[in-house]
Structure formats: C-alpha cells, structure tokens
Design a protein around this motif. Structure first.
Motif, short mmCIF file in Angstrom:
data_model
loop_
_atom_site.label_atom_id
_atom_site.label_comp_id
_atom_site.label_asym_id
_atom_site.label_seq_id
_atom_site.Cartn_x
_atom_site.Cartn_y
_atom_site.Cartn_z
N ALA A 87 -57.17 24.21 -10.58
CA ALA A 87 -57.75 22.88 -10.38
C ALA A 87 -57.52 21.99 -11.60
CB ALA A 87 -59.25 23.00 -10.09
N VAL A 88 -57.51 22.57 -12.79
CA VAL A 88 -57.24 21.82 -14.01
C VAL A 88 -55.74 21.55 -14.12
CG1 VAL A 88 -57.28 21.91 -16.54
CG2 VAL A 88 -59.25 22.71 -15.23
N LEU A 89 -54.93 22.58 -13.91
CA LEU A 89 -53.48 22.45 -14.07
C LEU A 89 -52.86 21.48 -13.07
CD1 LEU A 89 -52.63 26.19 -14.76
CD2 LEU A 89 -52.97 24.33 -16.41
N ASP A 90 -53.47 21.34 -11.90
CA ASP A 90 -52.97 20.39 -10.92
C ASP A 90 -53.05 18.95 -11.41
OD1 ASP A 90 -52.27 22.31 -9.07
OD2 ASP A 90 -54.09 22.09 -7.86
N ARG A 91 -53.88 18.69 -12.40
CA ARG A 91 -54.08 17.34 -12.90
C ARG A 91 -53.33 17.08 -14.21
NH1 ARG A 91 -58.26 18.89 -9.88
NH2 ARG A 91 -59.30 17.36 -8.61
N LEU A 92 -52.54 18.06 -14.66
CA LEU A 92 -51.81 17.92 -15.91
C LEU A 92 -50.31 18.03 -15.68
CD1 LEU A 92 -53.92 20.31 -18.18
CD2 LEU A 92 -54.15 17.85 -17.96
N ASP A 93 -49.54 17.35 -16.49
CA ASP A 93 -48.10 17.53 -16.55
C ASP A 93 -47.81 18.17 -17.90
OD1 ASP A 93 -47.66 16.38 -14.07
OD2 ASP A 93 -47.38 14.37 -14.91
N ILE A 94 -47.27 19.39 -17.90
CA ILE A 94 -47.03 20.14 -19.13
C ILE A 94 -45.53 20.22 -19.37
CG2 ILE A 94 -47.29 22.39 -20.27
CD1 ILE A 94 -49.90 22.71 -18.65
N SER A 95 -45.12 19.99 -20.62
CA SER A 95 -43.71 20.09 -21.00
C SER A 95 -43.62 20.70 -22.39
CB SER A 95 -43.06 18.71 -20.97
OG SER A 95 -43.68 17.85 -21.89
N GLN A 96 -42.40 20.99 -22.82
CA GLN A 96 -42.18 21.56 -24.14
C GLN A 96 -40.93 20.96 -24.77
OE1 GLN A 96 -42.84 25.73 -22.42
NE2 GLN A 96 -42.92 26.07 -24.62
N GLY A 97 -40.92 20.94 -26.09
CA GLY A 97 -39.76 20.48 -26.83
C GLY A 97 -39.98 20.67 -28.31
N ASN A 98 -38.93 21.02 -29.03
CA ASN A 98 -39.00 21.22 -30.49
C ASN A 98 -40.10 22.19 -30.90
OD1 ASN A 98 -36.86 19.42 -30.99
ND2 ASN A 98 -38.27 17.69 -30.83
N ARG A 99 -40.27 23.25 -30.11
CA ARG A 99 -41.23 24.33 -30.38
C ARG A 99 -42.69 23.91 -30.27
NH1 ARG A 99 -38.32 29.00 -29.87
NH2 ARG A 99 -36.33 28.73 -30.86
N PHE A 100 -42.97 22.80 -29.58
CA PHE A 100 -44.34 22.35 -29.31
C PHE A 100 -44.51 22.22 -27.80
CE2 PHE A 100 -43.51 20.73 -33.55
CZ PHE A 100 -44.69 21.02 -34.22
N TYR A 101 -45.76 22.29 -27.33
CA TYR A 101 -46.00 21.98 -25.92
C TYR A 101 -46.77 20.67 -25.87
CZ TYR A 101 -51.00 22.90 -25.04
OH TYR A 101 -52.35 22.82 -24.99
N PRO B 115 -37.45 26.22 -12.06
CA PRO B 115 -38.05 27.09 -11.06
C PRO B 115 -39.35 26.51 -10.51
CG PRO B 115 -38.44 27.93 -13.27
CD PRO B 115 -37.52 26.75 -13.41
N ALA B 116 -39.66 26.87 -9.29
CA ALA B 116 -40.92 26.44 -8.68
C ALA B 116 -42.08 27.08 -9.42
CB ALA B 116 -40.94 26.84 -7.21
N SER B 117 -43.15 26.33 -9.63
CA SER B 117 -44.29 26.89 -10.35
C SER B 117 -45.14 27.75 -9.41
CB SER B 117 -45.15 25.77 -10.94
OG SER B 117 -45.66 24.96 -9.91
N LEU B 118 -45.77 28.73 -9.99
CA LEU B 118 -46.64 29.63 -9.25
C LEU B 118 -47.98 28.94 -9.04
CD1 LEU B 118 -47.20 32.49 -8.14
CD2 LEU B 118 -48.00 33.08 -10.42
N ARG B 119 -48.43 28.88 -7.82
CA ARG B 119 -49.72 28.27 -7.52
C ARG B 119 -50.72 29.36 -7.14
NH1 ARG B 119 -50.75 23.54 -7.43
NH2 ARG B 119 -52.26 23.62 -5.76
N THR B 120 -51.93 29.19 -7.60
CA THR B 120 -53.00 30.14 -7.30
C THR B 120 -54.21 29.36 -6.78
OG1 THR B 120 -53.89 30.02 -9.55
CG2 THR B 120 -52.24 31.73 -9.12
N PRO B 121 -55.16 30.04 -6.15
CA PRO B 121 -56.38 29.34 -5.73
C PRO B 121 -57.14 28.82 -6.96
CG PRO B 121 -56.21 31.49 -4.68
CD PRO B 121 -55.14 31.43 -5.71
#
Length: 146
Positions: free
Chosen positions: A98-112, A24-30
């Motif tokens: 502004a912080v999240l735009d600079r990170l790539d977040i993923s998950q696997g095996n119950r960890f992020y 799904p497309a991520s929700l963007r906020t100001p």
C-alpha cells in the motif's frame, strides 16, 4: 523464407530492446507489512575473507537482514567489477504494498531515490515526503574501520 527470418529477427530485437528499456515487471503482494524486523549490524574483529578480482575483502561486521527488494540497478561502467549491482531494500512500512504503490523508486550513482506522486497512507498534513523520510534510511553495510 528469408522474409520470415528477417521479420522474426526484427521482432526479437524490438522485444529485447523494449524489455531492456522497461525492465522487469515488479512483484506485487497484498497490502500489509511483509518484513517487520529492522536489519541487525554488529561489529566483529576484522577478518580477511579472501581476494576477489584483485580486491582484498575484509569482514568488519556481521549483517543480518530480511527485507523486500524495492529496486535493482546494474552498473556497466569500468570500476564496477567488484559490485556491479546495487539493491534498494525496504522493511517495516517500506515493505507494505500500500505504501509502495504510492512511490516511484529509482537508483543512480549508488543512491536510491523516491518520488511521491500520490499521497502515502497516514501521511502527515505537512510535506508530501515527510512520511517516507520517517520510515526510510540509508544504512552503510559496514562502518569505516577508522
């Protein structure tokens, strides 16, 4: 008519497959902190809440949280019948676009997990990940009853 139906089914299958792969497309906020407060967890006397799918659910703590959803992972394998979804949450600076735009977040095996392909705002001169390590933590939902 048969050709039209075949093409329509093929397009629907390709669209579904692409949506499943991309997600799904991520929700963007100001920019700015959306959730300032940290979660609050407090012990409570153990209390059996009931049985779900053969598991006995016992409350051992209360948990109050307001957070931004950073990522959702659905687990399909056997043994995930009680909790098939994991949700990575952020608060404080981790709820700031502004912080999240600079990170790539993923998950696997119950960890992020996170990657820092772009330097976050206010990052120190050291390691590129030092900023995130200061503002993120892994908190258990409930402590072990031992």
């Amino acid at each position: 008519m048969r050709y039209f139906i075949s093409v329509s089914v093929a397009i629907a299958i390709l669209w579904s497959l692409a949506s499943w792969i991309v997600g799904p497309a991520s929700l963007r906020t100001p920019p700015g902190v959306l959730v300032a407060d940290e979660p609050l967890q407090e012990k409570c006397p153990p209390q059996v809440l009931g049985t779900i799918k053969g598991y006995t659910v016992t409350a051992v703590a209360t948990y109050t949280i307001r957070a931004r959803v950073l990522h959702i992972k659905h687990y399909w394998a056997d043994g995930n019948d009680l909790v098939p979804y994991d949700v990575a949450l952020g608060w404080g600076r981790m709820s700031d676009q502004a912080v999240l735009d600079r990170l790539d977040i993923s998950q696997g095996n119950r960890f992020y997990f996170y990657e820092v392909p772009r330097r976050p705002p206010d990052a120190g001169p050291g390691d590129r990940s030092s900023f995130v390590e200061q503002i993120t933590s892994s908190r258990p939902i409930a402590p072990s009853p031992t």
